[in-house]
Design an enzyme around this catalytic site. Structure first.
Site, short mmCIF file in Angstrom:
data_model
loop_
_atom_site.label_atom_id
_atom_site.label_comp_id
_atom_site.label_asym_id
_atom_site.label_seq_id
_atom_site.Cartn_x
_atom_site.Cartn_y
_atom_site.Cartn_z
N ASP A 135 -4.96 -9.41 14.13
CA ASP A 135 -5.07 -9.01 12.52
C ASP A 135 -6.45 -9.81 12.15
N CYS A 195 6.75 10.48 4.87
CA CYS A 195 5.93 9.39 4.17
C CYS A 195 4.95 9.77 3.24
N CYS A 199 5.23 8.16 -0.84
CA CYS A 199 4.16 7.27 -1.23
C CYS A 199 4.27 7.54 -2.71
N CYS A 215 -3.14 2.54 -2.87
CA CYS A 215 -2.20 1.96 -2.17
C CYS A 215 -1.62 0.80 -2.67
N CYS A 242 3.89 -3.33 0.30
CA CYS A 242 4.77 -2.11 0.20
C CYS A 242 5.21 -1.43 1.37
N CYS A 245 6.39 4.03 2.91
CA CYS A 245 6.11 5.14 3.84
C CYS A 245 6.76 4.66 5.21
N CYS A 249 10.60 6.78 7.21
CA CYS A 249 10.16 7.30 8.48
C CYS A 249 11.47 7.36 9.28
C1 B12 Z 1 -7.37 -2.92 6.26
C2 B12 Z 1 -5.96 -2.96 6.41
C3 B12 Z 1 -5.16 -2.46 5.63
C4 B12 Z 1 -5.61 -1.80 4.24
C5 B12 Z 1 -5.75 -0.45 4.80
C6 B12 Z 1 -4.63 0.29 5.53
C7 B12 Z 1 -5.12 1.60 6.37
N1 B12 Z 1 -4.48 2.42 6.74
O1 B12 Z 1 -6.39 1.52 6.83
C8 B12 Z 1 -4.51 -1.97 3.42
C9 B12 Z 1 -4.47 -3.19 2.55
C10 B12 Z 1 -3.96 -0.88 2.65
C11 B12 Z 1 -3.22 -2.15 4.48
C12 B12 Z 1 -1.96 -1.95 4.10
C13 B12 Z 1 -0.84 -2.34 5.23
N2 B12 Z 1 -1.02 -2.78 6.31
CO1 B12 Z 1 -2.69 -3.31 7.02
N3 B12 Z 1 -4.26 -3.79 8.07
C14 B12 Z 1 -5.58 -3.43 7.68
C15 B12 Z 1 -6.55 -3.85 8.92
C16 B12 Z 1 -7.12 -5.27 8.77
C17 B12 Z 1 -7.50 -2.61 9.23
C18 B12 Z 1 -7.25 -1.32 9.39
C19 B12 Z 1 -8.31 -0.49 9.33
O2 B12 Z 1 -9.32 -0.37 10.25
N4 B12 Z 1 -8.38 0.63 8.67
C20 B12 Z 1 -9.32 1.72 8.59
C21 B12 Z 1 -8.63 2.90 8.92
C22 B12 Z 1 -9.95 4.26 9.03
O3 B12 Z 1 -8.17 2.62 10.11
P1 B12 Z 1 -6.67 3.30 10.57
O4 B12 Z 1 -5.81 3.07 9.35
O5 B12 Z 1 -6.30 2.37 11.48
O6 B12 Z 1 -6.83 4.93 10.74
C23 B12 Z 1 -6.87 5.26 12.09
C24 B12 Z 1 -6.14 6.79 11.95
O7 B12 Z 1 -5.85 7.09 10.55
C25 B12 Z 1 -6.99 7.68 12.98
N5 B12 Z 1 -6.35 9.03 12.77
C26 B12 Z 1 -4.94 9.23 13.13
N6 B12 Z 1 -4.87 10.33 12.76
C27 B12 Z 1 -5.90 10.96 12.06
C28 B12 Z 1 -5.96 12.17 11.82
C29 B12 Z 1 -7.09 12.50 10.92
C30 B12 Z 1 -7.35 14.14 10.41
C31 B12 Z 1 -7.92 11.56 10.79
C32 B12 Z 1 -9.38 12.00 10.28
C33 B12 Z 1 -8.09 10.09 11.26
C34 B12 Z 1 -6.68 10.03 12.17
O8 B12 Z 1 -8.21 7.26 12.64
C35 B12 Z 1 -8.28 5.89 12.30
C36 B12 Z 1 -9.10 5.19 12.99
O9 B12 Z 1 -10.56 5.34 12.71
C37 B12 Z 1 -5.49 -3.87 10.28
C38 B12 Z 1 -5.73 -4.70 11.28
C39 B12 Z 1 -6.94 -4.24 12.24
N7 B12 Z 1 -7.89 -5.16 12.48
O10 B12 Z 1 -6.71 -3.05 12.57
C40 B12 Z 1 -4.15 -4.15 9.47
C41 B12 Z 1 -2.91 -3.30 10.08
C42 B12 Z 1 -3.33 -1.88 10.13
N8 B12 Z 1 -1.88 -3.52 9.00
C43 B12 Z 1 -0.98 -3.67 9.17
C44 B12 Z 1 0.35 -3.64 8.17
C45 B12 Z 1 1.59 -4.26 8.75
C46 B12 Z 1 0.33 -3.15 7.00
C47 B12 Z 1 1.32 -2.95 5.93
C48 B12 Z 1 2.51 -2.28 6.55
C49 B12 Z 1 1.61 -4.22 5.05
C50 B12 Z 1 2.30 -3.76 3.67
N9 B12 Z 1 3.78 -3.74 4.16
O11 B12 Z 1 2.13 -4.00 2.82
C51 B12 Z 1 0.61 -1.74 4.96
C52 B12 Z 1 0.62 -0.48 5.65
C53 B12 Z 1 -0.08 0.57 4.68
C54 B12 Z 1 -0.45 1.89 5.54
N10 B12 Z 1 0.38 2.90 5.27
O12 B12 Z 1 -1.14 1.70 6.26
C55 B12 Z 1 -0.56 -3.73 10.57
C56 B12 Z 1 -0.18 -2.26 10.98
C57 B12 Z 1 0.91 -2.49 12.09
C58 B12 Z 1 1.45 -0.91 12.66
N11 B12 Z 1 2.65 -0.73 13.06
O13 B12 Z 1 0.64 -0.04 12.66
C59 B12 Z 1 -2.20 -3.85 11.23
C60 B12 Z 1 -2.30 -3.28 12.53
C61 B12 Z 1 -2.06 -5.55 11.40
C62 B12 Z 1 -1.42 -6.01 12.31
N12 B12 Z 1 -2.26 -6.75 13.37
O14 B12 Z 1 -0.33 -5.84 12.74
N13 B12 Z 1 -3.81 -2.60 5.48
S1 SF4 Z 2 2.35 1.14 1.71
FE1 SF4 Z 2 3.30 2.18 -0.19
S2 SF4 Z 2 1.66 2.79 -1.66
FE2 SF4 Z 2 0.82 2.30 0.65
S3 SF4 Z 2 0.60 4.22 1.49
FE3 SF4 Z 2 2.47 3.47 2.18
S4 SF4 Z 2 4.04 4.29 0.40
FE4 SF4 Z 2 1.95 4.36 -0.13
#
Ligand code: B12
Ligand code: SF4
Length: 336
Positions: A135, A195, A199, A215, A242, A245, A249
């Site tokens: 991370d 999920c 939310c 979020c 939070c 979600c 699951c």
């Molecule tokens: C920024 C970030 C956040 C942000 C944004 C989260 C997000 N979903 O993007 C915030 C602050 C909201 C956040 C919250 C959380 N986070 Co965070 N976060 C990160 C971080 C640093 C980057 C994520 C990122 O690149 N986001 C950008 C989006 C575009 O990428 P993505 O979510 O991975 O999305 C992919 C999928 O959506 C995929 N995709 C899949 N299906 C589909 C379908 C369609 C139609 C499309 C278009 C795309 C798509 O495409 C995307 C890839 O480009 C990572 C660490 C890392 N370097 O990766 C940790 C990470 C994702 N977080 C983590 C955690 C634990 C959390 C929380 C659970 C913490 C909490 N309890 O509060 C929450 C979970 C919320 C959630 N539902 O995601 C863990 C997740 C572990 C896991 N099992 O997946 C990570 C991997 C850190 C780690 N090393 O463990 N986080």
């Molecule tokens: S972490 Fe909480 S607020 Fe964020 S997407 Fe999941 S249920 Fe929604």
């Protein structure tokens, strides 16, 4: 070790070091990587400037390690033996995300990853380039974890492992070694939409797409300054992160629990109610924040969140003031 370093040697060593799963993805141009730009353009990263700044590097791990051939991905279970927030009958409990209850995973897993890499270097007959991240780096960890067979990216955007569930930390080593790769994990969400429906702030705008600006995790951890009025009510009793979600699951219904002392809840946060938490002195809170992932909000961010949550559940809100934003300094960036 005699001969080349193999994928199965690395996986066996990873298990010895405490990782619950290990898989290997090719350092390739995976299709999911390209969604990142669109996600940024839609404004879904909010104020997380570091995600914009590092977008080029996040597009492909070969921007980080040019000679990269593989990404060794790991998962570590952090789930512990405590009820889910949605099971809590007491609306006055201070809700803190499960991942943040124990020691800082950056430190704990970072040390294990360093040890794995040290062992790999000592065991490999030839030198290689590598970088490890938990991370902390400009890499889309979930995409590589999916392609390493660790788990699929669920509709809540979390990586879900069929045996371990989604209460897992991801960490990886990008390296130039040519190793046998795993098959990608297959999506097993099916028609389930629990999920998205659960939310409380509708932050999951469509399956796999999260708008951070809505979020609770972003609002309580990443957002600096005053809590915008329109988001206050939605935060409910959440004071840090939070889990809703993930709690709803079905793949987490029987998720295994870790007995690792590192992830056991610190007394200061363990099933604590909002009033008790708000009455802890700055010294007590600062001491509990030491070596905790909750350091990220700093003391003032935590106090802000407690004040918002108390106003939401109407406990002692008249006795707690919102510290506001002016004195809260910038968050530490990751990914640079
Ligand atoms: C920024 C970030 C956040 C942000 C944004 C989260 C997000 N979903 O993007 C915030 C602050 C909201 C956040 C919250 C959380 N986070 Co965070 N976060 C990160 C971080 C640093 C980057 C994520 C990122 O690149 N986001 C950008 C989006 C575009 O990428 P993505 O979510 O991975 O999305 C992919 C999928 O959506 C995929 N995709 C899949 N299906 C589909 C379908 C369609 C139609 C499309 C278009 C795309 C798509 O495409 C995307 C890839 O480009 C990572 C660490 C890392 N370097 O990766 C940790 C990470 C994702 N977080 C983590 C955690 C634990 C959390 C929380 C659970 C913490 C909490 N309890 O509060 C929450 C979970 C919320 C959630 N539902 O995601 C863990 C997740 C572990 C896991 N099992 O997946 C990570 C991997 C850190 C780690 N090393 O463990 N986080
Ligand atoms: S972490 Fe909480 S607020 Fe964020 S997407 Fe999941 S249920 Fe929604």
């Amino acid at each position: 070790m005699v001969g080349e370093l193999t994928a199965s040697d690395i996986k066996a060593r990873a298990r010895e070091l405490g990782f619950d799963a290990c898989g290997i993805a090719p350092a390739a141009n995976h299709p999911e990587l390209s969604f990142y730009r669109e996600w940024l353009d839609r404004g879904y990263a909010g104020d997380m400037a570091y995600l914009h700044r590092t977008a080029d590097r996040r597009a492909d791990v070969r921007q980080v390690v040019p000679s990269a051939r593989t990404v060794i991905c790991t998962a570590t279970v952090y789930n512990t033996d405590r009820p889910y927030s949605i099971e809590s009958a007491d609306g006055r409990r201070a809700e803190i995300a499960r991942y943040a209850w124990g020691d800082d995973y950056h430190d704990v897993i970072g040390a294990r990853l360093d040890e794995l890499l040290r062992w790999m270097r000592a065991s490999s007959p030839e030198p290689f380039d590598a970088r490890g991240y938990v991370d902390t780096g400009p890499i889309q960890e979930r995409v590589y974890a999916q392609h390493a067979g660790i788990g699929w990216i669920g509709k809540n955007t979390c990586v879900i492992n069929p045996q371990l569930g989604s209460w897992i930390f991801l960490a990886e080593i990008i390296c130039s070694l040519s190793l046998e790769v795993d098959a990608p994990a297959l999506d097993q969400c099916g028609t389930c939409r629990l999920c998205l429906e659960a939310c409380p702030t509708n932050a999951l705008v469509s399956p796999g797409v999260l708008d951070s600006t809505r979020c609770i995790s972003y609002l309580t951890i990443e957002l600096r300054g005053d809590m915008p009025a329109e988001h206050r009510a939605g935060i409910g009793a959440h004071v840090y992160g939070c889990d809703i979600c993930q709690e709803v699951c079905p793949w987490n219904a029987v998720a295994p629990r870790s007995t690792d002392p590192a992830w056991q809840p610190r007394t200061a946060w363990d099933r604590v109610d909002l009033l008790t938490l708000s009455r802890r002195s700055d010294e007590e809170l600062s001491s509990a924040l030491t070596g905790s992932p909750m350091r990220r909000t700093k003391l003032q961010g935590l106090r802000r969140n407690i004040a918002v949550a108390m106003a939401n559940v109407a406990v002692g809100s008249d006795t707690v003031s919102d510290p506001g934003s002016d004195t809260v300094s910038d968050p530490p960036d990751t990914g640079d």
